[in-house]
Design a protein around this motif. Structure first.
Motif, mmCIF file in Angstrom:
data_model
loop_
_atom_site.group_PDB
_atom_site.id
_atom_site.type_symbol
_atom_site.label_atom_id
_atom_site.label_comp_id
_atom_site.label_asym_id
_atom_site.label_seq_id
_atom_site.Cartn_x
_atom_site.Cartn_y
_atom_site.Cartn_z
ATOM 1 N N ALA A 1 0.760 6.991 -6.599
ATOM 2 C CA ALA A 1 -0.102 7.883 -6.779
ATOM 3 C C ALA A 1 0.099 9.300 -6.619
ATOM 4 C CB ALA A 1 -1.297 7.477 -5.652
ATOM 5 N N VAL A 2 0.983 9.632 -5.783
ATOM 6 C CA VAL A 2 1.752 10.894 -5.532
ATOM 7 C C VAL A 2 2.691 11.159 -6.682
ATOM 8 C CG1 VAL A 2 3.171 12.447 -4.002
ATOM 9 C CG2 VAL A 2 1.486 10.902 -2.810
ATOM 10 N N SER B 1 0.788 -1.245 0.111
ATOM 11 C CA SER B 1 -0.099 -0.013 -0.085
ATOM 12 C C SER B 1 0.783 1.195 0.079
ATOM 13 C CB SER B 1 -0.886 -0.017 1.196
ATOM 14 O OG SER B 1 -0.217 -0.109 2.302
ATOM 15 N N THR B 2 1.936 1.111 0.685
ATOM 16 C CA THR B 2 2.851 2.277 0.485
ATOM 17 C C THR B 2 3.473 2.835 -0.632
ATOM 18 O OG1 THR B 2 3.645 1.709 2.730
ATOM 19 C CG2 THR B 2 5.020 3.336 1.777
ATOM 20 N N GLN C 1 0.647 4.007 -2.787
ATOM 21 C CA GLN C 1 0.387 5.569 -2.382
ATOM 22 C C GLN C 1 1.459 6.341 -3.017
ATOM 23 O OE1 GLN C 1 0.377 5.338 1.788
ATOM 24 N NE2 GLN C 1 -1.741 4.799 1.838
ATOM 25 N N LEU C 2 2.733 6.092 -2.922
ATOM 26 C CA LEU C 2 3.831 6.784 -3.496
ATOM 27 C C LEU C 2 3.529 7.005 -5.006
ATOM 28 C CD1 LEU C 2 6.962 5.444 -1.684
ATOM 29 C CD2 LEU C 2 5.941 7.801 -1.465
#
Length: 70
Positions: A16-17, A9-10, A13-14
Motif C-alpha cells: 500500500a505504501v 499484513s506487513t 502494508q508495504l
C-alpha cells in the motif's frame, strides 16, 4: 503455476505504501526544502538549492507503480 503464499499484513502494508512512494518522496523533499528557512541566511540559498535538486532526483528515481487491482 508456482507457490502461492498468504500475504502477511506487513507485506500488504508495504504494498500500500509503495503505491504512493513517488508522492511520499516528493512530499518529504518539499517539507525538507521548506525547512531550510530555519538555517542561517548565508547558507539558505545553497542548502535550499541542494535540497530541491535532491528532491527532483529522488522523485525521478522512484518508479511509478500502476494501481493494483484490489
Amino acid at each position: 503455476m508456482g507457490e502461492h503464499r498468504k500475504i502477511s499484513s506487513t507485506a500488504a502494508q508495504l504494498a500500500a505504501v509503495q503505491r504512493y512512494a513517488k508522492a511520499i518522496t516528493a512530499l518529504v523533499g518539499a517539507v525538507l526544502t521548506a525547512g531550510v528557512v530555519v538555517l542561517p541566511d548565508d547558507v539558505q540559498l545553497w542548502v535550499g538549492l541542494g535540497m530541491a535538486v535532491l528532491t527532483t532526483v529522488g522523485t525521478y528515481a522512484v518508479p511509478n507503480r500502476p494501481p493494483s487491482d484490489e
